[in-house]
Design an enzyme around this catalytic site. Structure first.
Site, PDB file in Angstrom:
ATOM      1  N   CYS A   1      13.683  21.113 -25.514  1.00 52.49           N
ATOM      2  CA  CYS A   1      13.901  22.168 -24.731  1.00 52.49           C
ATOM      3  C   CYS A   1      12.832  23.254 -24.885  1.00 52.49           C
ATOM      4  CB  CYS A   1      15.270  22.821 -25.004  1.00 52.49           C
ATOM      5  SG  CYS A   1      16.387  21.676 -25.055  1.00 52.49           S
TER       6      CYS A   1
ATOM      7  N   THR B   1      35.766  21.203  -7.801  1.00 57.62           N
ATOM      8  CA  THR B   1      36.302  19.794  -7.554  1.00 57.62           C
ATOM      9  C   THR B   1      35.346  19.043  -8.497  1.00 57.62           C
ATOM     10  OG1 THR B   1      36.693  20.073  -5.239  1.00 57.62           O
ATOM     11  CG2 THR B   1      36.349  17.691  -5.877  1.00 57.62           C
TER      12      THR B   1
ATOM     13  N   ASN C   1      19.754  18.883 -33.535  1.00 56.29           N
ATOM     14  CA  ASN C   1      18.722  18.069 -32.581  1.00 56.29           C
ATOM     15  C   ASN C   1      17.481  17.789 -32.949  1.00 56.29           C
ATOM     16  OD1 ASN C   1      19.345  20.830 -32.074  1.00 56.29           O
ATOM     17  ND2 ASN C   1      17.708  20.777 -30.763  1.00 56.29           N
TER      18      ASN C   1
HETATM   19  N1  PLP Z   1      23.593  21.370 -28.384  1.00 57.36           N
HETATM   20  C1  PLP Z   1      22.719  20.695 -28.935  1.00 57.36           C
HETATM   21  C2  PLP Z   1      22.595  20.396 -30.273  1.00 57.36           C
HETATM   22  C3  PLP Z   1      21.658  19.880 -28.122  1.00 57.36           C
HETATM   23  O1  PLP Z   1      20.845  19.029 -28.635  1.00 57.36           O
HETATM   24  C4  PLP Z   1      21.630  20.151 -26.481  1.00 57.36           C
HETATM   25  C5  PLP Z   1      20.704  19.710 -25.894  1.00 57.36           C
HETATM   26  O2  PLP Z   1      19.538  19.180 -26.397  1.00 57.36           O
HETATM   27  C6  PLP Z   1      22.794  20.987 -26.208  1.00 57.36           C
HETATM   28  C7  PLP Z   1      23.395  21.750 -27.194  1.00 57.36           C
HETATM   29  C8  PLP Z   1      22.751  21.317 -24.729  1.00 57.36           C
HETATM   30  O3  PLP Z   1      23.288  20.241 -24.145  1.00 57.36           O
HETATM   31  P1  PLP Z   1      23.071  19.911 -22.525  1.00 57.36           P
HETATM   32  O4  PLP Z   1      21.753  19.564 -22.309  1.00 57.36           O
HETATM   33  O5  PLP Z   1      24.207  19.031 -22.232  1.00 57.36           O
HETATM   34  O6  PLP Z   1      23.218  21.450 -21.917  1.00 57.36           O
END
Ligand code: PLP
Length: 388
Positions: free
Chosen positions: A324, A236, A149
């Site tokens: 994040c 649901t 990411n």
């Molecule tokens: N895995 C990767 C490689 C991500 O980049 C992300 C979010 O940035 C996630 C998992 C988590 O996804 P979500 O935001 O849908 O929980």
């Protein structure tokens, strides 16, 4: 606004919104109801399941289970496997996984699992000999992301899957969150057993994801209740979101303009690296080994947070490392694992594009960046002079 933060989340595609709208207004039934409205909802959910299966190249739509997000899919895959196989406590993963995998594996290590962490090199790539050496007959699960990411670096999932099959009986989980919708995927002939998907990373809304579970792989239910999703994930169904995810998959499957995104990303990257002597690319230079939409570039000696804030003032959205951990002052764990020196890692900016970006936006970003880097450099020099 110029939005270059598409690895954090994406705009809902207008076509996705249009597909969802009737299910937010008129078609509000419960897919488990026996009446006509319920049956209509059921058919919408099953149609979306087919669309997801088609994009992933799954053998059968029954291999797709809807979840609420990528993190849930990752947690269910790994946690569920261990619940089902309490004696297979050796796991293998990488140092550069998203927190949804890395954090869970840290937790599992604390409660008694044995986790082997695969290191990456300075380009963010794995040494597959490390994986070969780590695989054991008693390895329960291997979890490797398809695309990183932060840097966009792609891991060779086909080769990794082959090694896993040849050297162990382990289940192979792949975090596909950043790859799905951006690069072609075909799970049918692959060695992937479990794959996590997140809708909001490719123009579906937030609040919906999926887990691909290869036929024959058993996971205990993630949520126990009314038995939805063939008893695998009760609750649901979020029909509007599921319909949106299906339509986003269909759009991604039909999308033919990947080259346009790649061309814009290449232009942005080439110009930044040529213009700024302190600019360093994070991630492998060979672009075929990265996602077509991502560039992670450090401005050595500067603070990525300052650059982000100034770009933000000019209505340009980017990230420093992963969205994040935007609150944290720490250097990204991914760049640390790549042994990027602190003075470089601190100045990292992630640009991530989508099909909605234009050449004009890239040119405007480059023009703004020239001013921003100049200003941040002057203020960084000023603060060095004050402290020295
Ligand atoms: N895995 C990767 C490689 C991500 O980049 C992300 C979010 O940035 C996630 C998992 C988590 O996804 P979500 O935001 O849908 O929980």
């Amino acid at each position: 606004m110029i939005y270059l933060d598409n690895n954090a989340t994406t705009q809902v595609a207008p076509e996705v919104f249009a597909a969802m709208e009737p299910y937010l207004k008129d078609f509000y039934g419960n897919p488990s109801s026996a009446h006509a409205l319920g049956r209509r909802m059921r058919s919408a959910v099953e149609g979306a399941r087919e669309q997801v299966a088609e994009l992933l190249g799954a053998s059968d739509a029954s291999e797709i289970v809807f979840t609420s997000c990528g993190s849930e899919s990752d947690n269910w895959a790994i946690g569920g496997f261990l619940e089902q196989n309490p004696n297979k406590r050796h796991l293998i993963t990488t140092r550069v996984e998203h927190e949804a995998v890395r954090g869970l594996c840290d937790h599992l290590a604390e409660i008694g699992c044995e986790v082997t962490w695969l290191e990456v090199d300075q380009n963010g790539e794995l040494d597959l000999d490390d994986l070969r050496r780590a695989l054991r007959r008693d390895t329960g699960l291997v979890s490797v992301m398809m695309a990183n990411n932060e840097t966009g670096v792609l891991f060779p999932i086909e080769e990794i899957g082959r090694l896993v099959r040849e050297n162990s009986d382990a289940v192979f989980h792949v975090d596909g969150v950043q790859a799905v919708g951006k690069i072609p995927i075909s799970l049918r002939e692959s060695a992937v057993d479990l794959l996590a998907v997140s809708g909001h990373k490719f123009h579906a809304p937030k609040g919906v994801g999926a887990l691909y579970i290869r036929r024959g792989v058993n996971l205990p239910p993630f949520i126990i209740g009314g038995g939805q999703e063939r008893g695998r994930r009760s609750g649901t169904e979020a029909v509007p979101n599921i319909v949106g995810l299906g339509r986003a998959c269909q759009l991604a499957h039909q999308f033919t303009e990947h080259q346009q995104i790649r061309t814009l990303r290449d232009r942005l990257e080439d110009e930044i690296l040529a213009q700024f002597p302190n600019a360093r690319l994070n991630g492998v230079a060979d672009r075929a080994r990265r996602l077509p939409n991502t560039s992670n570039i450090s401005f050595e000696g500067l603070d990525g947070g300052d650059i982000l804030a100034m770009l933000d003032d000019k209505a340009i959205c980017v990230s420093t490392g992963s969205a994040c951990n935007a609150e944290s002052q720490e250097v990204s764990a991914v760049l640390r694992a790549m042994r990027v020196p602190y003075q470089v890692a601190r100045g990292s900016i992630r640009f991530s594009l989508s099909r909605y970006n234009t050449r004009a936006e890239i040119d405007q970003t480059l023009a703004m960046l020239t001013k921003v880097i100049e200003q941040v450099t002057i203020s960084a020099q000023g603060s060095v002079m004050k402290t020295s």
